[in-house]
Design a protein around this motif. Structure first.
Motif, PDB file in Angstrom:
ATOM      1  N   SER A 294      17.816 -69.164  30.086  1.00 11.46           N
ATOM      2  CA  SER A 294      19.175 -69.704  30.277  1.00 11.46           C
ATOM      3  C   SER A 294      20.078 -68.719  31.014  1.00 11.46           C
ATOM      4  O   SER A 294      21.026 -69.129  31.690  1.00 11.46           O
ATOM      5  CB  SER A 294      19.786 -70.066  28.920  1.00 11.46           C
ATOM      6  OG  SER A 294      20.034 -68.897  28.144  1.00 11.46           O
ATOM      7  N   ILE A 295      19.804 -67.425  30.889  1.00 17.51           N
ATOM      8  CA  ILE A 295      20.575 -66.425  31.627  1.00 17.51           C
ATOM      9  C   ILE A 295      20.176 -66.435  33.102  1.00 17.51           C
ATOM     10  O   ILE A 295      21.028 -66.378  33.997  1.00 17.51           O
ATOM     11  CB  ILE A 295      20.359 -65.019  31.029  1.00 17.51           C
ATOM     12  CG1 ILE A 295      20.892 -64.964  29.595  1.00 17.51           C
ATOM     13  CG2 ILE A 295      21.043 -63.946  31.887  1.00 17.51           C
ATOM     14  CD1 ILE A 295      20.565 -63.676  28.872  1.00 17.51           C
ATOM     15  N   ILE A 296      18.862 -66.527  33.355  1.00 16.15           N
ATOM     16  CA  ILE A 296      18.379 -66.510  34.739  1.00 16.15           C
ATOM     17  C   ILE A 296      18.668 -67.820  35.447  1.00 16.15           C
ATOM     18  O   ILE A 296      19.099 -67.841  36.610  1.00 16.15           O
ATOM     19  CB  ILE A 296      16.858 -66.231  34.744  1.00 16.15           C
ATOM     20  CG1 ILE A 296      16.571 -64.865  34.106  1.00 16.15           C
ATOM     21  CG2 ILE A 296      16.304 -66.284  36.161  1.00 16.15           C
ATOM     22  CD1 ILE A 296      15.100 -64.598  33.875  1.00 16.15           C
ATOM     23  N   TYR A 297      18.426 -68.932  34.742  1.00 10.98           N
ATOM     24  CA  TYR A 297      18.590 -70.259  35.342  1.00 10.98           C
ATOM     25  C   TYR A 297      19.333 -71.149  34.352  1.00 10.98           C
ATOM     26  O   TYR A 297      18.725 -71.865  33.553  1.00 10.98           O
ATOM     27  CB  TYR A 297      17.227 -70.853  35.689  1.00 10.98           C
ATOM     28  CG  TYR A 297      17.294 -72.149  36.471  1.00 10.98           C
ATOM     29  CD1 TYR A 297      17.820 -72.187  37.762  1.00 10.98           C
ATOM     30  CD2 TYR A 297      16.829 -73.338  35.905  1.00 10.98           C
ATOM     31  CE1 TYR A 297      17.879 -73.368  38.467  1.00 10.98           C
ATOM     32  CE2 TYR A 297      16.882 -74.528  36.607  1.00 10.98           C
ATOM     33  CZ  TYR A 297      17.412 -74.538  37.893  1.00 10.98           C
ATOM     34  OH  TYR A 297      17.477 -75.713  38.600  1.00 10.98           O
ATOM     35  N   PRO A 298      20.658 -71.104  34.372  1.00 12.25           N
ATOM     36  CA  PRO A 298      21.459 -71.827  33.368  1.00 12.25           C
ATOM     37  C   PRO A 298      21.230 -73.338  33.344  1.00 12.25           C
ATOM     38  O   PRO A 298      21.497 -73.987  32.325  1.00 12.25           O
ATOM     39  CB  PRO A 298      22.908 -71.503  33.776  1.00 12.25           C
ATOM     40  CG  PRO A 298      22.807 -70.246  34.582  1.00 12.25           C
ATOM     41  CD  PRO A 298      21.502 -70.316  35.282  1.00 12.25           C
ATOM     42  N   LYS A 299      20.741 -73.918  34.439  1.00  8.84           N
ATOM     43  CA  LYS A 299      20.568 -75.362  34.493  1.00  8.84           C
ATOM     44  C   LYS A 299      19.310 -75.841  33.775  1.00  8.84           C
ATOM     45  O   LYS A 299      19.119 -77.050  33.604  1.00  8.84           O
ATOM     46  CB  LYS A 299      20.530 -75.818  35.960  1.00  8.84           C
ATOM     47  CG  LYS A 299      21.848 -75.628  36.707  1.00  8.84           C
ATOM     48  CD  LYS A 299      21.749 -76.161  38.127  1.00  8.84           C
ATOM     49  CE  LYS A 299      23.068 -75.978  38.881  1.00  8.84           C
ATOM     50  NZ  LYS A 299      22.984 -76.500  40.279  1.00  8.84           N
ATOM     51  N   ALA A 300      18.444 -74.937  33.378  1.00 14.11           N
ATOM     52  CA  ALA A 300      17.201 -75.328  32.716  1.00 14.11           C
ATOM     53  C   ALA A 300      17.501 -75.977  31.377  1.00 14.11           C
ATOM     54  O   ALA A 300      18.355 -75.513  30.614  1.00 14.11           O
ATOM     55  CB  ALA A 300      16.305 -74.111  32.527  1.00 14.11           C
TER      56      ALA A 300
END
Length: 366
Positions: A294-300
């Motif tokens: 969620s930090i790297i790719y918040p849209k996941a």
């Protein structure tokens, strides 16, 4: 429950270490007294190594190193997060592999290893998607189950207790002591979990208890872990004797040996407790992985992150399990360098960023 209390956090950490106890001992377990001494020294070292993480948690209680550094430098924050994510996937790989190996070795010789893993993964994903408070409660029940199992097993073995099995003879004391210290330190991956999960720890006063700081929590955990393991190793030694040094699984051997006039073996109870502890440990890793993603790719999405966090290490573990190559890894310890880096070095770097001013992630959103 969005956060966990001190009892739940300690239970999560204990489940991580107890899984290692129930699953295997290192090969260098030869002299019980030296091993127990090495375990005590290693626990002191663990307390020193975790100090930077404790200091960080005391100061930046809304953040872990990943979230804090990400607010200061996005690129470096992603690097931090990838390091933690890589570790949790690596730890999940070993957890799944050990589960599949020992399930086949001791319980289900006629069931393919892929089926054991296929049953574990959905359960771990389901629990890992829950709120951390629910995972913490499950860890408390799992820890209580382990204590109950230990009490029952010891109660059924006391008649065979012989103190002369606790021999002190050893030719290479220094070498065995060093190997014991190293082996126990390599089993301390729970320190990384502590450093990462601290933002989920509820520091407000708990009903009937005083507020516990992160320092108190980690000291209680290290003390409880040391006392519990020392007692178990002592009783394993004085009950099953030198066999404990040659068997692949001393604790399971003790469980199999223990009996009463009514119950002949406690294998089924061991299996029940062990599976729950495995699910809890893997679920915590999946939860941590989803936080990293969620930090790297918040849209996941939460489900997609959980599924990826479980499927990747499971596939890697099956690559070694199916051709029966897990023997090469079953007694391998975790990387001590990785434990030091993620528990001590990265929190120190994060503290340097915290000293530059600005707001933490929690403060920015409040």
């Amino acid at each position: 429950m969005k956060k966990i209390n001190s009892v739940q956090l300690i239970a999560i950490l204990l489940c991580s270490r107890v899984f290692s106890l129930m699953t295997y001992f290192p090969y260098n377990y030869s002299n019980p007294l030296i091993y127990m001494t090495g375990m005590a020294i290693s626990t002191i070292l663990q307390g020193l190594v975790v100090l930077p993480a404790v200091i960080f948690c005391q100061r930046e209680y809304n953040d872990n190193p990943c979230t804090l550094v990400s607010t200061r430098n996005r690129t470096l924050g992603i690097i931090f997060t990838l390091l933690y994510l890589g570790w949790f996937i690596y730890a999940s790989f070993y957890t799944i592999g050990d589960f599949g190996y020992y399930m086949d070795y001791y319980f289900t010789g006629n069931v393919p290893r892929i089926m054991s893993v296929a049953c574990l993964i959905p359960a771990a994903i389901y629990v890992g998607q829950m709120k951390i408070g629910i995972i913490g409660k499950t860890a408390v029940y799992a820890g209580a189950g382990f204590l109950l199992l230990t009490i029952i097993v010891l109660g059924g073995s006391m008649k065979d207790l012989h103190l002369f099995n606790f021999h002190l003879a050893e030719e290479n004391v220094n070498s065995v002591l060093w190997q014991s210290i190293k082996a126990e330190f390599q089993r301390s991956e729970s320190l990384i979990t502590f450093a990462f999960l601290m933002p989920q720890y509820n520091r407000s006063s708990e009903k009937g208890t005083e507020k516990r700081s992160p320092a108190k929590v980690i000291w209680i955990y290290l003390t409880a872990k040391l006392v519990l393991l020392e007692l178990i190793i002592f009783f394993i030694t004085v009950i099953i004797g030198d066999f404990s040094a040659v068997t692949k699984q001393p604790f399971f051997s003790l469980v199999s040996y223990s009996h009463t006039e009514i119950i002949e073996r406690y294998d089924a109870l061991f299996l029940f407790v062990w599976v729950i502890i495995t699910v809890v440990k893997l679920a915590v890793y999946i939860y941590c992985c989803t936080k990293c993603i969620s930090i790297i790719y918040p849209k996941a999405t939460h489900f997609a992150s959980s599924a990826v966090s479980a499927v990747i290490p499971a596939a890697a573990a099956l690559f070694m399990l199916i051709p029966y190559k897990w023997e090469k890894l079953v007694h391998a310890g975790r990387s001590a360098a990785a434990i030091i880096a993620l528990t001590a070095v990265l929190p120190v770097i994060a503290l340097l960023f915290a000293g530059k001013g600005g707001f933490s992630a929690g403060e920015k959103t409040s």
